[in-house]
Design a protein around this motif. Sequence first.
Motif, PDB file in Angstrom:
ATOM      1  N   GLY A 232       0.785  -1.220   0.000  1.00 29.77           N
ATOM      2  CA  GLY A 232       0.000   0.000   0.000  1.00 29.77           C
ATOM      3  C   GLY A 232       0.816   1.268   0.000  1.00 29.77           C
ATOM      4  O   GLY A 232       0.260   2.361   0.059  1.00 29.77           O
ATOM      5  N   VAL A 233       2.163   1.126  -0.047  1.00 31.02           N
ATOM      6  CA  VAL A 233       3.026   2.310  -0.014  1.00 31.02           C
ATOM      7  C   VAL A 233       3.910   2.357  -1.255  1.00 31.02           C
ATOM      8  O   VAL A 233       3.858   3.316  -2.038  1.00 31.02           O
ATOM      9  N   ASP A 234       4.736   1.347  -1.443  1.00 28.55           N
ATOM     10  CA  ASP A 234       5.697   1.340  -2.538  1.00 28.55           C
ATOM     11  C   ASP A 234       5.068   0.887  -3.852  1.00 28.55           C
ATOM     12  O   ASP A 234       4.012   0.245  -3.870  1.00 28.55           O
ATOM     13  N   ILE A 235       5.730   1.215  -4.935  1.00 29.13           N
ATOM     14  CA  ILE A 235       5.306   0.801  -6.271  1.00 29.13           C
ATOM     15  C   ILE A 235       6.440  -0.007  -6.891  1.00 29.13           C
ATOM     16  O   ILE A 235       7.582   0.440  -6.910  1.00 29.13           O
ATOM     17  N   VAL A 236       6.120  -1.209  -7.357  1.00 33.23           N
ATOM     18  CA  VAL A 236       7.109  -2.049  -8.026  1.00 33.23           C
ATOM     19  C   VAL A 236       6.597  -2.329  -9.436  1.00 33.23           C
ATOM     20  O   VAL A 236       5.480  -2.809  -9.613  1.00 33.23           O
ATOM     21  N   ALA A 237       7.412  -2.030 -10.435  1.00 34.96           N
ATOM     22  CA  ALA A 237       6.962  -2.147 -11.819  1.00 34.96           C
ATOM     23  C   ALA A 237       8.050  -2.767 -12.691  1.00 34.96           C
ATOM     24  O   ALA A 237       9.249  -2.623 -12.413  1.00 34.96           O
ATOM     25  N   ARG A 238       7.583  -3.465 -13.708  1.00 35.27           N
ATOM     26  CA  ARG A 238       8.510  -3.894 -14.756  1.00 35.27           C
ATOM     27  C   ARG A 238       8.583  -2.754 -15.765  1.00 35.27           C
ATOM     28  O   ARG A 238       7.605  -2.411 -16.405  1.00 35.27           O
ATOM     29  N   PHE A 239       9.774  -2.182 -15.899  1.00 31.80           N
ATOM     30  CA  PHE A 239       9.947  -0.998 -16.726  1.00 31.80           C
ATOM     31  C   PHE A 239      10.121  -1.361 -18.197  1.00 31.80           C
ATOM     32  O   PHE A 239       9.877  -0.550 -19.082  1.00 31.80           O
ATOM     33  N   GLY A 240      10.540  -2.590 -18.436  1.00 32.30           N
ATOM     34  CA  GLY A 240      10.731  -3.053 -19.804  1.00 32.30           C
ATOM     35  C   GLY A 240      11.851  -4.075 -19.855  1.00 32.30           C
ATOM     36  O   GLY A 240      12.880  -3.904 -19.186  1.00 32.30           O
ATOM     37  N   GLY A 241      11.645  -5.150 -20.615  1.00 37.23           N
ATOM     38  CA  GLY A 241      12.692  -6.153 -20.727  1.00 37.23           C
ATOM     39  C   GLY A 241      13.070  -6.721 -19.386  1.00 37.23           C
ATOM     40  O   GLY A 241      12.236  -7.273 -18.653  1.00 37.23           O
ATOM     41  N   GLU A 242      14.358  -6.593 -19.024  1.00 35.90           N
ATOM     42  CA  GLU A 242      14.859  -7.113 -17.751  1.00 35.90           C
ATOM     43  C   GLU A 242      15.084  -5.994 -16.738  1.00 35.90           C
ATOM     44  O   GLU A 242      15.864  -6.136 -15.800  1.00 35.90           O
TER      45      GLU A 242
END
Length: 346
Positions: A232-242
């Motif tokens: 509920g606080v941090d954001i984790v994302a796949r930005f592209g590729g690896e």
Amino acid sequence: MGEVDLNKERLELALEAAGLDLWENDLITGNVTRKATKTFEELGFTEDEIVSGVQDIYGLFHPDDIDTVRKAVADHLTGVTPQYRCEFRLRSKSGEWVWFANYGRIMDGHSATPGKRLIGVTFNIHDRKCRETEIAQINQQLTEQNRLLQQLNTALERLAANDSLTGLSNRRTLMELGAKEYKRTERFGHPLSLLVVDIDLFKAVNDAYGHLAGDRVICAVAQACAARKRSGVDIVARFGGEEFVIVLPETDGPSALRVAETLRQDVEALRVAVGDAGKDVAVTVSIGVATLHKGSGLDFEELVNRADKALYQAKGTGRNAVYVADAQPDDGGMAAPTQLDLGGGI
């Protein structure tokens, strides 16, 4: 023809035209002084059956409606309601249930004398009830369809917001949520830190073990990144590729650096299965760190770019390293030698 007979004929004509069946009960003797003959005929009973067989009207009521009818009668007889009104189902001779309604009142009553007669009319409401049932069924179907549509929309929104391989937020969602966090940082003056994480020498993994193995490695690193997330606080994302991005609201530079270093160590300890024979591979990551403070003049996209530049500085130190944007040698830049050299790529 006398006036009484003429009025009776007029009443009969009016009742017939309105589809009403007149009935009357003597409240003193309890006798039915006028049967709802037309109603019984409509239910398929002959005149002889009406006289000999259909004595107890309650025997024709649907079991679910009997208590409702009895209560409606009792409420009127005791003065709770000014009229007797009720809707119910009667069993026809063929066994079908047909909807009817009653409307009646106590008559011959005076202020100090209770009424002697309960007079009322019965009329068929089956078509109306069928339409109501049909409409209710349609409304129920629409409600169910709307619920399913909402579920589909939610699923589509989730698919549009998340990366299909890892389940993390995708790049578009990252930029949208990150922009909101940037506004919060500007409003409340809290620091905002960001990590850009890249798998070292990932091309070599694909070349050596194939793209399915590469996908397993990406998912394993994604899980390691997600494990560092504050719900509920941090954001984790796949930005592209690896490449992955972790947004850390209300987190200053030293704290972000500690998160990055712990994550680097976690990934370094991973062993990812890449074959059916129990074969596994070890990988490492390089991480760039950047922190935004109120009044810095940077927006979220520029913060990402600064962390990305720090990432490439970490790559330049030999990979498997953490580097802080604009860090001085004695206050944040960190590097460690790579633990796996598969050759090729960055």
